[in-house]
Write a protein that holds these residues in place. Structure first.
Motif, PDB file in Angstrom:
ATOM      1  N   TYR A 200     -12.128 -38.450   3.791  1.00  0.00           N
ATOM      2  CA  TYR A 200     -12.700 -38.644   2.463  1.00  0.00           C
ATOM      3  C   TYR A 200     -14.220 -38.684   2.543  1.00  0.00           C
ATOM      4  O   TYR A 200     -14.780 -39.032   3.569  1.00  0.00           O
TER       5      TYR A 200
ATOM      6  N   LEU B 283      -8.607 -31.824   0.501  1.00  0.00           N
ATOM      7  CA  LEU B 283      -8.880 -33.161   0.994  1.00  0.00           C
ATOM      8  C   LEU B 283      -9.736 -33.154   2.243  1.00  0.00           C
ATOM      9  O   LEU B 283     -10.629 -33.960   2.432  1.00  0.00           O
TER      10      LEU B 283
ATOM     11  N   ALA C 234      -6.641 -41.400  -1.909  1.00  0.00           N
ATOM     12  CA  ALA C 234      -5.818 -40.221  -2.182  1.00  0.00           C
ATOM     13  C   ALA C 234      -5.591 -40.061  -3.682  1.00  0.00           C
ATOM     14  O   ALA C 234      -5.644 -38.958  -4.223  1.00  0.00           O
TER      15      ALA C 234
ATOM     16  N   ARG D  17      -4.376 -45.108   0.048  1.00  0.00           N
ATOM     17  CA  ARG D  17      -3.671 -44.661  -1.157  1.00  0.00           C
ATOM     18  C   ARG D  17      -4.617 -44.553  -2.336  1.00  0.00           C
ATOM     19  O   ARG D  17      -4.511 -43.654  -3.162  1.00  0.00           O
TER      20      ARG D  17
ATOM     21  N   THR E 187      -1.487 -36.943   1.867  1.00  0.00           N
ATOM     22  CA  THR E 187      -2.936 -37.065   1.910  1.00  0.00           C
ATOM     23  C   THR E 187      -3.317 -36.710   3.325  1.00  0.00           C
ATOM     24  O   THR E 187      -2.616 -35.958   3.969  1.00  0.00           O
TER      25      THR E 187
END
Lengths: 490, 196
Positions: free
Chosen positions: B31, B94, B72, B69, A320
Motif C-alpha cells: 500500500y 494493489l 484493502a 483489511r 489483497t
C-alpha cells in the motif's frame, strides 16, 4: 535443507533483524508519529460515547443478544433508527439512510413499503433492500467480533446443520404420523473457489429444509433470527410433541451473532434456497442476490420447483496483498466433530471430510482414543473443549477447563452437548463463559477409566508429564484412574 | 503520561512502538504511504475499543489484520469510485503504489519487494515484524509449509539486497560484487530517523 541453505537463511534473518527498526523509523518519521498519536488520543476522548463502545456495553449487559446490541449500535450511528417500528428492518438501508418512509403502522395490511418484495423474472422498479454491507462491516470493524473468519464459517455450518435436522424431524413426523418413510442423507459441503466473474467465494451447501419467501426476506432483517420462536414452528412442534415417541429437534440457532457474521468475511452474500414443506414437498427455488452495484439486494424466483436445501455463497473481499488464504484451515480450527457429513472443497479438491462422531481438526494430533461413544477423545498432543462438536475456549480462571498456560484443555478433546445444564456460551459462541469444570471432570473421569482399561500402554510418563504442565487436572484424573486400576487388579 | 491522557499507558506505549512497524508492514504489503498511515491509525483506534477487555490475545497480530483489511477496503472503494466515474481503469493495481520519493533503505527495499508476488511480500511484511513462520501461517491462513516456501523464494529474489548489506555490516571494505542497487544501506539519513 543443506548447509548453504541454512547459512543463507541465517544471513537473511540477520539482515531482516538489523534493518527492520531502521526501515520502520524511515517509513514513519517522528513528527508523523506524533501527529498520529495526537489523532488517536482525540479519538480516544470521543470513544466513551462511540457506537462501538455502545455495542460492547450492550453485549456485556445482555450477555447474548447481539440483536439488541446491534440495534443500540445502529441507533448511535443513526438516531432515526430508534424510531423504527419494525426492528426487522435494522439491517436494511432504511436504517442507514433514515427511516422516514418507514413510519407507517407496523404490519398494516401487510404492506412492506420500500422494503423487500418478491418479483418474478423482472427486477423491481427500484432497489428494495439495501444491505449496506459496508456500513455493517464498518460498524463491526470496531468490535472484537470483527476479523475472525472462523465466526462466519461456524455460523454457516450451524445454520446448515439446523436446516438438516429440521428436514429430518419433518420426515420423522411424517413417518410416525402418516407412515410415510423417505430416505434422507443429510450433507453439508463447503466450497472455496472463484465464480464466473473471477471473484473468490466460499459457499456452504446443505440439503436441509430450505427457506420460504418469508424466511428469506427476514434472513438479514434480524440477525440470529430464531425460527423456533415463529408461530409456524410452534404449531408444527406441537404436532411433533403428540407423537409417541415425540419428535425432537435439537437446534443451534439460539441467540448469537447470526448471519451478520457473514459480513465479517464477505463483501456480498448470495443465497439460493428451496423449501421443503411439512408434507415433504419441495417449493420454488428462490434466490437472494445483490444487484449489479452490490448495494441493493433482491429476491427472485429462480425456478418453480427445486430440490430442498440452501446454498449460501459469500463473495469474499478480493484478495489483497494477502492472496487467497485457504478457509479449510479456518474451518479445521472451528469444527471438531460434525453432526452431519461435512466436507470442504477447494476448487476440485476435497481438502477435509468430517464423518459424524469422528474427531477431525487442528486441535488434536498423534494417537487418539475415543471414549464414551466419542464424547471424550484422548490425544497425544493438543486438546480442546467442544460444544456440539465446535471448538470453544473456556474463559475460566479455575477448574479443569482452565489451564495455567491460558490455552485450552490438553490431552483430551471433550465434546459437551449445547444442552448441558449450566453451560453458557459467549455471543460469538467461541467461548464458554460459565463454570463447567464439574461436568467436564466427571466425563473425563469416566473416560479415563476406559482409557486405562483399553490402552494403558499409551499413558506414558512422558505423556502424563506434558499433560500435567498445561492441564494438571487432566493428568490428575488419569493418574487416579491408573491408581484405581492397579488397586483393583492388585 | 499526564493524568488527563485518555490513553491507557500501556496502550500509548504499544502505539508508539508499533505504529511505525505497522506502517512498514502495510508499505511492504504494497500500500502507498498515505493509505498505510490512515489504515494504521484507524486500526489503532479500533484496537483501543477492545483494549483491556482480554479479548485480543495478540494485539500486534490483531492490529495488522485489521489494518490490512482497512487498507484493502480503501483500495476497493477508490477503484469503485473510479469505475463509477467512468474513468479509464488507471492501473489501480494493489501492488503498484505511487513511487513518491521513497529514499534510502526503505526505497530500495520497497523497490525490491515490488517485484515479488503478493503473497511473498505479505509474508515478508510479517517477517519484518518479527513473526515466526508458524505464527505467520496462523495469522495469514496458510500452512506453515507454504509460508516457509514463500520465505525461501523471497530470500532468493532479495539476495542482492541482503548479501550486499550483510557484507557491509561484516566490515567488508569491498563491495560484494553485485549491482549497486543496495549500495546505500545504513546511510546517515535513515539512521537519524531511527533515533527514537
Amino acid at each position: 535443507m543443506n548447509e548453504s541453505d541454512l547459512a543463507d537463511a541465517a544471513a537473511f534473518e540477520g539482515w531482516i533483524r538489523r534493518t527492520a527498526d531502521q526501515l520502520a523509523g524511515t517509513v514513519l518519521p517522528e513528527e508523523r508519529l506524533t501527529e498520529m498519536m495526537t489523532a488517536i488520543r482525540a479519538a480516544a476522548e470521543k470513544q466513551a460515547g462511540s457506537a462501538g463502545h455502545a455495542f460492547e456495553q450492550v453485549l456485556e449487559r445482555t450477555g447474548t443478544d447481539t440483536f439488541v446490541a446491534f440495534r443500540a449500535l445502529v441507533s448511535r450511528v443513526n438516531p432515526e433508527a430508534s424510531r423504527a417500528r419494525r426492528p426487522a428492518d435494522l439491517y436494511g438501508v432504511q436504517v442507514f439512510d433514515g427511516l422516514a418512509q418507514d413510519e407507517g403502522r407496523p404490519g398494516a395490511g401487510g404492506q412492506r413499503r420500500g422494503h423487500l418484495t418478491v418479483v418474478r423474472d423482472e427486477p423491481p422498479p427500484a432497489p428494495d433492500l439495501r444491505l449496506a454491507s459496508t456500513a455493517v462491516a464498518d460498524l463491526l470493524m470496531g468490535t472484537h467480533l470483527y476479523g475472525d473468519r472462523g465466526v462466519a464459517l461456524r455460523e454457516l455450518y450451524q445454520n446448515a446443520v439446523d436446516a438438516c435436522r429440521y428436514r429430518r424431524a419433518r420426515y420423522e413426523y411424517l413417518a410416525r404420523a402418516r407412515g410415510v418413510t423417505r430416505a434422507y442423507d443429510p450433507e453439508i459441503t463447503f466450497t472455496q473457489g472463484r465464480d464466473d466473474a473471477g471473484r473468490p467465494f466460499v459457499e456452504c451447501v446443505d440439503n436441509g429444509v430450505g427457506m420460504g419467501e418469508e424466511e428469506l426476506r427476514n434472513l438479514f432483517s434480524r440477525a440470529g433470527a430464531r425460527f423456533v420462536e415463529s408461530a409456524g414452528f410452534r404449531a408444527e412442534s406441537a404436532n411433533w410433541q403428540r407423537c409417541v415417541p415425540p419428535v425432537v429437534l435439537h437446534h443451534n440457532s439460539r441467540f448469537g451473532i447470526g448471519v451478520l457474521s457473514y459480513f465479517m468475511l464477505a463483501e456480498e452474500v448470495e443465497v439460493t434456497t428451496c423449501p421443503m414443506d411439512r408434507h415433504g414437498e419441495s417449493g420454488p427455488e428462490l434466490r437472494l442476490a445483490a444487484d449489479g452495484r452490490g448495494s441493493a439486494y433482491r429476491i427472485v424466483r429462480a425456478r418453480e420447483r427445486g430440490e430442498p436445501g440452501t446454498r449460501v455463497r459469500l463473495l469474499l473481499d478480493e484478495p489483497t496483498a494477502c492472496g487467497e488464504p485457504s478457509l479449510a484451515a479456518a474451518l479445521d480450527r472451528v469444527l471438531g466433530i460434525a453432526a452431519v457429513p461435512t466436507s470442504f472443497r477447494h476448487g476440485d479438491d476435497v481438502t477435509s471430510v468430517w464423518t459424524p462422531g469422528e474427531f477431525r481438526g487442528a486441535r488434536a494430533a498423534g494417537w487418539t482414543v475415543p471414549c464414551l461413544g466419542g464424547r471424550v477423545l484422548w490425544c497425544e498432543d493438543g486438546g480442546a473443549l467442544l460444544v456440539d462438536g465446535l471448538v470453544t475456549e473456556a474463559e475460566l480462571d479455575r477448574g479443569l477447563a482452565a489451564d495455567p498456560a491460558g490455552g485450552t484443555l490438553r490431552g483430551a478433546v471433550v465434546d459437551l452437548p449445547a444442552t448441558t445444564p449450566g453451560l453458557v456460551l459467549s455471543v460469538d459462541r467461541r467461548r464458554v463463559v460459565s463454570e463447567v469444570s464439574a461436568t467436564v471432570e466427571a466425563l473425563l473421569s469416566q473416560a479415563a477409566g476406559e482409557l486405562v482399561a483399553a490402552r494403558a500402554e499409551l499413558v506414558t510418563a512422558t505423556w502424563l508429564e506434558r499433560t500435567e504442565r498445561q492441564s494438571p487436572a487432566v493428568a490428575a484424573v488419569v493418574r487416579d484412574a491408573l491408581a484405581r486400576r492397579s488397586g483393583t487388579s492388585g | 503520561m499526564s493524568l488527563t491522557d485518555p490513553l491507557p499507558d500501556r496502550f500509548a506505549a504499544f502505539c508508539r512502538r508499533d505504529l511505525p512497524r505497522l506502517v512498514r508492514h502495510l508499505r511492504m504489503s504494497g500500500y502507498d504511504q498515505d493509505l498505510a498511515e490512515d489504515a494504521a491509525q484507524e486500526a489503532m483506534i479500533a484496537l483501543l475499543e477492545v483494549w483491556g477487555t482480554g479479548r485480543v490475545a495478540d494485539p500486534g497480530a490483531w492490529v495488522r489484520c485489521v489494518a490490512g483489511r482497512k487498507a484493502a477496503a480503501a483500495v476497493r472503494r477508490e477503484r469503485r469510485l473510479r469505475e463509477l466515474h467512468g474513468q479509464a481503469a488507471l492501473e489501480l493495481e494493489l501492488s503498484v503504489p505511487a513511487d513518491h520519493g521513497d529514499e534510502g533503505a526503505i526505497g530500495t527495499t520497497l523497490r525490491y519487494l515490488r517485484v515479488l508476488p503478493p503473497m511473498q511480500r505479505w509474508v515478508m511484511a510479517w517477517l519484518y515484524d518479527g513473526y515466526k513462520s508458524a505464527e505467520i501461517a496462523e495469522h495469514t491462513g496458510q500452512t506453515p509449509a507454504t509460508v516457509r516456501s514463500h520465505i525461501r523464494h523471497a530470500r532468493r529474489s532479495l539476495r542482492p539486497l541482503w548479501e550486499a548489506e550483510n557484507a557491509e555490516t561484516a566490515g567488508d571494505t569491498e563491495r560484494a560484487g553485485n549491482t549497486g542497487n543496495a549500495g546505500h544501506a545504513g546511510n546517515a539519513e535513515s539512521k537519524e530517523a531511527d533515533g527514537r
